[in-house]
Scaffold this active site. Structure first.
Site, PDB file in Angstrom:
ATOM      1  N   GLU A 327       0.846  -1.195   0.000  1.00  0.00           N
ATOM      2  CA  GLU A 327       0.000   0.000   0.000  1.00  0.00           C
ATOM      3  C   GLU A 327       0.880   1.244   0.000  1.00  0.00           C
ATOM      4  OE1 GLU A 327      -4.132  -1.093   2.319  1.00  0.00           O
ATOM      5  OE2 GLU A 327      -2.484  -0.274   3.511  1.00  0.00           O
ATOM      6  N   CYS A 328       0.641   2.159  -0.920  1.00  0.00           N
ATOM      7  CA  CYS A 328       1.302   3.451  -0.972  1.00  0.00           C
ATOM      8  C   CYS A 328       2.829   3.281  -0.908  1.00  0.00           C
ATOM      9  CB  CYS A 328       0.768   4.366   0.120  1.00  0.00           C
ATOM     10  SG  CYS A 328       1.114   6.117  -0.174  1.00  0.00           S
TER      11      CYS A 328
END
Length: 436
Positions: A327-328
């Site tokens: 994520e990210c």
């Protein structure tokens, strides 16, 4: 029964977090059990809340979560004496389009729970106008109750008197006024506050804030203004599907942004979380079913991550047989390369082709609704996932097959589709909930 109170303000940067932490610690020091919550998608404040109270804090979010989930999360306060829900941005600030149970505004949570709002008002450069702002917030939305205000950054006793008189004229209680010259603040970074675990002196900072606020705010009056509230039984309202039975979770200063309720939901569903530190050159546990790399600040540690061959080799070997999701910041580390703020490119793990740069900064911020085009750990193709994106990296290349069709809160399609290649997947948004 617990007493519930929402702490909000007309805007960001007024002092909500500092006041929340100070009140929580001051009451904690008096022997009260204090539970904090955070309204909205914030990864950092809950860790500060936990440092102030000794109890885990979670996010509640009206755009991404239904009422049952929010009530389940709030029910952790059943044994508390007082519950403080810290707002985000201004009291009524959210997105234009309604989500699951609201538009993400702090006011949604206050109205849903029936808790009064304590406003932090910064009257710098104002006097009577501060009262007009407070009265406008009080009257803007039916069903919302204002407990009163705390003034922050007051210039002088005369300034305080002018503002207090104006607020009295419109029937708004003032619980205290914090002098400008003695302001207590916490360090900042581009995504918000520096993380609690990075602050060796966090305990003394919060203690000083509590002492300062106790000198200038009537803590007993604030506590009396809170609503007596009876939590519903916790039940099983999280509806979080773990990505595997045994989850290798990257967890250190470079990988720390994951919503607390997600980890809680994984454990509640019977999953085991096996943490490892990429910064310490550790590889994911080979007995895990899945590896999850959360967001964080990989750009601050890109050189170290690029040099850690055991981590990178272990992750590649893991991905040869088991799924890996980022994520990210975790997505960026799964990519081919990351260029830091100084323009230096660092080779990442190469499980995906993503190239990102912090030398060309561009803010990406907002709620995201993703329809998965293919499976990712814990979710099948076609699932609709709600999350939030906040980073300053620029996409230089995103060559792999898109993972999802991603919309912002207005319904507009965005370019940050996420990627998939082999057993590796990644998204720029942080997952909050799946639509049911």
């Amino acid at each position: 029964m617990p007493a519930g109170l929402v702490i909000s303000a007309p805007a960001s940067g007024v002092g909500k977090t500092t006041l929340t932490l100070a009140l929580a610690r001051a009451w904690h020091n008096r022997g009260l059990k204090v539970q904090c919550l955070k309204s909205g998608p914030d990864y950092i404040d809950p860790a500060f809340h936990a440092a102030a109270t000794g109890r885990a804090s979670v996010n509640v979010d009206s755009w991404a979560m239904d009422r049952v989930t929010i009530e389940h999360l709030v029910s952790r306060a059943v044994d508390a004496d007082v519950v403080l829900a810290e707002g985000s941005m201004g009291l009524f600030d959210g997105v234009a389009a309604r989500g699951v149970s609201g538009n993400g505004a702090t006011a949604d949570i206050a109205e849903m729970l029936g808790w009064p709002v304590l406003l932090v008002i910064d009257p710098s450069g104002q006097a009577q106008t501060a009262a007009a702002i407070a009265a406008g917030l009080r009257d803007y939305r039916a069903g919302l109750r204002l407990a009163g205000v705390v003034l922050n950054r007051v210039a002088s006793p005369r300034h305080e008197d002018l503002v207090r008189r104006a607020l009295a004229d419109v029937g708004i209680a003032v619980f205290g006024a914090l002098p400008r010259h003695a302001e207590i603040s916490l360090p900042k970074r581009h995504l918000g506050l520096v993380q609690a675990e990075e602050q060796a002196e966090i305990g003394s900072l919060i203690d000083e804030a509590a002492r300062f606020v106790a000198e200038h705010v009537d803590l007993d009056a604030v506590l009396r203004s809170a609503a007596t509230w009876s939590p519903r039984p916790a039940g099983n309202g999280l509806h979080v599907t773990p990505p595997g039975q045994r989850i290798a979770l990257a967890r250190d200063a470079a990988f720390s942004f994951v919503y607390p309720h997600m980890l809680e939901g994984w454990r509640a569903a019977g999953a085991e979380i096996l943490t490892f530190s990429p910064l310490a050159d550790e590889a994911p546990d080979t007995s895990a079913d899945v590896c999850w790399l959360p967001g964080g600040y990989p750009e601050l540690h890109a050189g170290q991550l690029a040099a850690n061959a055991r981590f990178a080799g272990g992750l590649r070997a893991f991905a040869a047989t088991s799924p890996v999701h980022g994520e990210c910041g975790g997505y960026m580390v799964l990519g081919a390369g990351l260029t830091d703020a100084d323009g230096a490119r660092h080779e990442m793990t190469g499980l995906l082709g993503l190239e990102t740069s912090f030398a060309k900064r561009r803010m990406h911020l907002g709620y995201r609704l993703a329809a998965l085009a293919a499976p990712m750990p814990g979710h099948q193709a076609g699932a609709r996932l709600r999350g939030h994106e906040f980073h300053y990296s620029t996409i230089l290349a995103q060559p792999d097959t898109p993972l999802a069709v991603v919309h912002d809160a207005t319904g507009a399609v965005i370019a940050e589709t996420g990627s998939r290649r082999g057993r590796a997947t990644g998204t720029f948004f942080h997952l909050i909930a799946e639509d049911r």
